[in-house]
Write an enzyme that holds these catalytic residues in place. Structure first.
Site, mmCIF file in Angstrom:
data_model
loop_
_atom_site.group_PDB
_atom_site.id
_atom_site.type_symbol
_atom_site.label_atom_id
_atom_site.label_comp_id
_atom_site.label_asym_id
_atom_site.label_seq_id
_atom_site.Cartn_x
_atom_site.Cartn_y
_atom_site.Cartn_z
ATOM 1 N N ARG A 1 0.842 -1.195 0.000
ATOM 2 C CA ARG A 1 0.000 0.000 0.000
ATOM 3 C C ARG A 1 0.877 1.245 0.000
ATOM 4 O O ARG A 1 1.815 1.354 0.780
ATOM 5 C CB ARG A 1 -0.932 0.015 1.219
ATOM 6 C CG ARG A 1 -1.938 -1.129 1.179
ATOM 7 C CD ARG A 1 -2.918 -1.080 2.316
ATOM 8 N NE ARG A 1 -3.757 -2.275 2.307
ATOM 9 C CZ ARG A 1 -4.622 -2.589 3.261
ATOM 10 N NH1 ARG A 1 -4.771 -1.783 4.297
ATOM 11 N NH2 ARG A 1 -5.347 -3.693 3.179
ATOM 12 N N ARG B 1 2.289 1.035 10.180
ATOM 13 C CA ARG B 1 1.796 1.464 8.876
ATOM 14 C C ARG B 1 2.931 1.338 7.867
ATOM 15 O O ARG B 1 3.741 2.244 7.713
ATOM 16 C CB ARG B 1 1.270 2.893 8.951
ATOM 17 C CG ARG B 1 0.350 3.288 7.805
ATOM 18 C CD ARG B 1 -0.238 4.667 8.031
ATOM 19 N NE ARG B 1 -1.108 4.711 9.185
ATOM 20 C CZ ARG B 1 -2.404 4.386 9.167
ATOM 21 N NH1 ARG B 1 -2.961 3.994 8.046
ATOM 22 N NH2 ARG B 1 -3.129 4.471 10.270
ATOM 23 N N GLU C 1 -6.268 -1.075 15.398
ATOM 24 C CA GLU C 1 -6.937 -1.994 14.461
ATOM 25 C C GLU C 1 -5.991 -3.114 14.035
ATOM 26 O O GLU C 1 -4.837 -2.867 13.685
ATOM 27 C CB GLU C 1 -7.406 -1.236 13.222
ATOM 28 C CG GLU C 1 -8.058 -2.119 12.172
ATOM 29 C CD GLU C 1 -8.074 -1.481 10.796
ATOM 30 O OE1 GLU C 1 -8.107 -2.233 9.803
ATOM 31 O OE2 GLU C 1 -8.012 -0.237 10.710
ATOM 32 N N SER D 1 -10.319 -5.893 9.891
ATOM 33 C CA SER D 1 -11.612 -5.345 9.483
ATOM 34 C C SER D 1 -12.374 -6.444 8.762
ATOM 35 O O SER D 1 -11.825 -7.091 7.866
ATOM 36 C CB SER D 1 -11.438 -4.152 8.532
ATOM 37 O OG SER D 1 -11.068 -2.990 9.231
ATOM 38 N N ARG E 1 0.837 -6.648 12.493
ATOM 39 C CA ARG E 1 0.217 -6.050 13.685
ATOM 40 C C ARG E 1 0.036 -7.078 14.796
ATOM 41 O O ARG E 1 0.072 -6.732 15.980
ATOM 42 C CB ARG E 1 -1.110 -5.386 13.304
ATOM 43 C CG ARG E 1 -0.894 -4.172 12.407
ATOM 44 C CD ARG E 1 -2.075 -3.246 12.348
ATOM 45 N NE ARG E 1 -1.724 -2.026 11.625
ATOM 46 C CZ ARG E 1 -2.455 -0.919 11.608
ATOM 47 N NH1 ARG E 1 -3.596 -0.877 12.281
ATOM 48 N NH2 ARG E 1 -2.063 0.143 10.939
#
Length: 428
Positions: free
Chosen positions: A262, A277, A349, A352, A391
């Site tokens: 990303r 990130r 987070e 999701s 994560r």
């Protein structure tokens, strides 16, 4: 992609749903574009029908030896033939304009999604507390990792720039162990089929899951029409593109462990330290393809499968129902799982889980043939993280850290670590 027929049937409901997303009413604009498309289609079809009728009249005129009439009719056919490319182009442009506008509009939220403008409107759904005592304070994962010499951001920066990391030794093995543990759990206990998909996909696949065109700047283009996948959701969901499945085949459940890429174009200045990130990270993805009436039930099931990872690792977490202003473009409803990270004294987070209805299926033309002669309809698609491996590594390091800077290996992971129960420092 939205169904223009449904918008026509109830434009007020469509506009109400968009308003909950913070958007202005769009039904009138879309119906006008559809009217223009219909007019263009009608003009092209009308011209073709007229040509067909004239051909018959020409034959009749020639049979009657009325050469003047035949010549007149043939001239009209020639004129219509000359006009045909323009009419076909106008039809194509009208269809393209409608499709492009529809493709740029986010999915309609389900009625039970809480109303809100941003993450502050999210609502806690449930939580799980670890059996271990929560750390009142602790070091962050990058402090622990750099102290052991097993997490190297400087070397990664020399290779690739910011937002990359090099893991070494037992930390590298711990990340691998986490991915293998998750795959074994989802395939062995949750009934998902493991897939090893390509990590390079074409425009059509990225459009199908709605990364393109809206989120082009967040993606990495690889050249020659390829994109690096931002998540395995893209190839796994597109496995059913342009297919008509039998209802008996559903649900399909896929899982994959892949690197993800990303650009994080909208994340400037956020989480610049550590692994939270990254431009490149590993993630275990869950994707389900269901019949429409089963998708809500499947959404809850998928959430429970992702939660099982954290429960087995004995990590505290909470599940949040995202509000209308915070959920993703393609989602109708999203649950975020947020794991406790002591180094920041907050929840972050880690997964999701989203139900998309037929939004992606329409973009992919993914359909199923219903039982008992009920015809062909669009499948429903769901996707979720099961979970983000990097994560999870952060959460394990921070929650299982010891005062001396070592990290205890959770019991669920020890079989994947060759029996190792603690990471203490540099190793080979």
């Amino acid at each position: 992609m939205h169904d223009i027929r449904a918008i026509r049937e109830n434009p007020e409901a469509f506009d109400r749903d968009l308003e909950r997303r913070g958007l202005s009413p769009l039904s009138a604009e879309l119906i006008a574009l559809d009217d223009a498309r219909k007019a263009a289609v009608s003009a092209a079809q009308g011209a073709q029908e007229r040509r067909n009728a004239l051909s018959k009249e020409i034959g009749a005129a020639k049979k009657a030896k009325d050469e003047a009439r035949a010549a007149e009719l043939m001239a009209e056919v020639a004129r219509l033939k000359d006009e045909a490319p323009g009419l076909e182009a106008a039809q194509g442009e009208a269809e393209k304009a409608l499709d492009a506008r529809l493709a740029a509009i986010p999915n309609r939220p389900k009625e039970d999604v809480p109303l809100g403008a941003d993450e502050h409107g999210n609502v806690e759904y449930r939580r799980f507390d670890s059996s271990r005592e929560r750390l009142a304070q602790g070091r962050q994962h990058f402090e622990l990792g750099e102290a052991t010499g097993l997490m190297d951001f400087e070397a990664a920066a020399k290779l690739s720039g910011s937002r990359f990391v090099v893991l070494k030794g037992h930390l590298a093995r711990l990340e691998r162990a986490l991915g293998q543990f998750m795959l074994d759990l989802h395939t062995g206990e949750h009934g998902y089929t493991e897939v090893v998909p390509p990590v390079l996909v074409r425009d059509e696949a990225m459009f199908g899951t709605a990364q393109l065109p809206k989120f082009r700047d967040d993606q990495f283009a690889a050249g020659d029409g390829f994109w690096l996948i931002p998540t395995a959701e893209v190839p796994l969901t597109n496995l059913v593109r342009e297919n008509i499945l039998a209802e008996d085949e559903l649900p399909l459940r896929y899982t994959a462990l892949t690197p993800c890429f990303r650009a994080e174009a909208g994340a400037a200045g956020r989480d610049t330290r550590g692994m939270l990130r990254q431009h490149q990270f590993n993630k275990v993805e869950l994707v389900s393809i269901t019949a429409p009436e089963k998708s809500d039930e499947e959404h809850e099931r998928m959430l429970a499968c992702a939660e099982a990872v954290l429960k087995k690792l004995d990590l505290s977490y909470r599940v949040m129902t995202l509000c209308t202003g915070d959920m993703g473009f393609a989602s109708r409803k999203t649950y975020d799982i947020e794991v406790w990270v002591p180094g920041q004294q907050t929840y972050r987070e880690i997964s999701s889980c989203s139900v998309c209805g037929d939004f992606q299926a329409r973009r992919m033309n993914a359909r199923y043939r219903a039982k008992e002669g009920r015809g062909v309809g669009f499948v429903h698609t769901l996707n979720g993280s099961g979970v983000a491996v990097g994560r999870a590594l952060i959460a394990v390091m921070e929650n299982y850290q010891n005062p001396d800077g070592s990290v205890t290996i959770p019991s669920a992971l020890q079989p994947y670590m060759g029996g190792l129960n603690r990471i203490e420092g540099p190793n080979t």
